[in-house]
Design an enzyme around this catalytic site. Structure first.
Site, short mmCIF file in Angstrom:
data_model
loop_
_atom_site.label_atom_id
_atom_site.label_comp_id
_atom_site.label_asym_id
_atom_site.label_seq_id
_atom_site.Cartn_x
_atom_site.Cartn_y
_atom_site.Cartn_z
N GLY A 11 73.67 20.75 -93.42
CA GLY A 11 74.46 19.75 -94.15
C GLY A 11 74.04 18.31 -93.87
N LYS A 19 64.06 9.19 -96.48
CA LYS A 19 63.68 10.52 -96.00
C LYS A 19 62.19 10.45 -95.66
CE LYS A 19 64.14 15.21 -95.98
NZ LYS A 19 65.16 16.00 -95.30
N GLY A 60 64.54 19.22 -91.02
CA GLY A 60 64.93 20.24 -90.04
C GLY A 60 65.70 19.61 -88.89
N ASP A 87 66.07 15.80 -101.44
CA ASP A 87 67.30 15.34 -100.79
C ASP A 87 67.72 13.97 -101.31
OD1 ASP A 87 67.12 17.68 -99.42
OD2 ASP A 87 66.67 16.80 -97.47
N GLY A 147 69.44 23.20 -93.10
CA GLY A 147 70.53 23.77 -93.90
C GLY A 147 71.92 23.61 -93.32
N1 LIG Z 1 80.35 20.53 -97.25
C1 LIG Z 1 79.62 21.33 -98.05
N2 LIG Z 1 80.22 22.02 -99.06
C2 LIG Z 1 79.51 22.82 -99.85
N3 LIG Z 1 78.21 23.04 -99.76
C3 LIG Z 1 77.56 22.40 -98.79
C4 LIG Z 1 78.22 21.51 -97.89
N4 LIG Z 1 77.30 21.02 -97.03
C5 LIG Z 1 76.15 21.59 -97.39
N5 LIG Z 1 76.29 22.42 -98.43
C6 LIG Z 1 75.24 23.23 -99.07
O1 LIG Z 1 74.50 23.88 -98.03
C7 LIG Z 1 73.10 23.74 -98.26
C8 LIG Z 1 72.47 22.98 -97.10
O2 LIG Z 1 73.02 21.69 -97.04
P1 LIG Z 1 72.08 20.41 -96.89
O3 LIG Z 1 72.97 19.20 -96.84
O4 LIG Z 1 71.02 20.41 -97.93
O5 LIG Z 1 71.47 20.73 -95.45
P2 LIG Z 1 70.21 20.07 -94.71
O6 LIG Z 1 70.00 18.73 -95.32
O7 LIG Z 1 70.64 20.00 -93.28
O8 LIG Z 1 69.07 21.00 -94.92
C9 LIG Z 1 72.95 23.05 -99.62
O9 LIG Z 1 72.80 24.04 -100.60
C10 LIG Z 1 74.25 22.31 -99.79
O10 LIG Z 1 74.57 22.14 -101.14
MG LIG Z 2 68.39 17.89 -96.28
#
Ligand SMILES: Nc1ncnc2c1ncn2[C@@H]1O[C@H](COP(=O)(O)OP(=O)(O)O)[C@@H](O)[C@H]1O
Ligand SMILES: [Mg+2]
Length: 227
Positions: A17, A40, A114, A52, A15
């Site tokens: 990003g 992925k 993760g 993703d 989570g």
């Molecule tokens: N720069 C950003 N602005 C807004 N929301 C974001 C941003 N980066 C991540 N999120 C939100 O945070 C959550 C986790 O991001 P994600 O990219 O899916 O993380 P990961 O892939 O590391 O699990 C998602 O709901 C995503 O939409």
């Molecule tokens: Mg992810």
């Protein structure tokens, strides 16, 4: 700095990003005229709609984006595969697929599940081990949070990479606030002086942008990257 042709996107946590960073890197590289594929190895959480690669396609497509295996439960791949009653592909299967994608594209972005040491197969294979298999063709991008606690988590991930002799392309902040506080600003400065490249920071709200705006702005989030 220049990025390696195979970019393994890991994070200090789930989570943080990784998916957003993967989509943004894909969009930025494509804006520079490069052919990009995204992979992925293990997608979990399908029963809750987690995909993703669909998110990457929505924000950075059209491009080739695929998962090695899709699992239903939103949990680590090994227990999720056990619940689904399926076997995870061995690491070498992912490595072969990545190399095959690399032969037809300028860059392949690989998003882990993760953090770095999460097991992706039944033999203890992790994204770090995948990096070892891929060797000098691959480098790691570490996605970190800007908030309190991130310095320790980032240092731990970098130490694990260094210990294995893996190449670190740099650190990215996945969600940089529009109005950063004292902690975020201090963390950004500290992450910039860790001895590995600081590649950039995604604007908070990036995920909510329309795809056109996301693609337009993506390159500006990675100012230190020559693509
Ligand atoms: N720069 C950003 N602005 C807004 N929301 C974001 C941003 N980066 C991540 N999120 C939100 O945070 C959550 C986790 O991001 P994600 O990219 O899916 O993380 P990961 O892939 O590391 O699990 C998602 O709901 C995503 O939409
Ligand atoms: Mg992810």
């Amino acid at each position: 700095m220049t990025l390696p042709r195979i970019i393994l996107v890991t994070g200090t946590d789930t989570g943080v990003g990784k998916t957003m960073t993967t989509a943004a890197l894909a969009a930025a590289l494509q804006q520079h005229g490069h052919a990009v594929a995204v992979y992925k190895p293990c997608q979990t959480g399908n029963n809750g709609g987690d995909s993703d690669m669909s998110e990457v396609l929505r924000l950075a497509g059209p491009l080739r984006a695929e998962a090695g295996i899709v699992l239903e439960e939103p949990m680590a791949p090994v227990p999720a595969a056990e619940i689904d009653g399926v076997a995870l592909p061995p690491l070498l299967v992912h490595a072969e697929r990545i190399l095959s994608l690399a032969s037809g594209h300028d860059y392949v972005l690989v998003e882990g599940a993760g953090g770095l040491l999460v097991e992706l197969d039944h033999d203890g294979g992790t994204l770090a081990a995948l990096g070892s298999v891929l060797g000098s063709r691959a480098g790691f991008v570490v996605v970190a949070r800007p908030s309190l606690g991130t310095l320790n988590h980032t240092a731990l991930t970098l130490e694990a990479l260094e210990r294995r002799g893996l190449h670190v392309s740099g650190v990215v902040l996945g969600q940089w606030p529009a109005t950063p506080g004292l902690v975020e600003r201090a963390n950004r400065a500290a992450l910039g002086s860790l001895g590995v490249p600081f590649l950039g920071a995604l604007a908070d709200g990036a995920a909510a942008l329309e795809p056109d705006a996301f693609r337009e702005r993506a390159a500006s989030w990675f100012e230190g990257v020559a693509a």
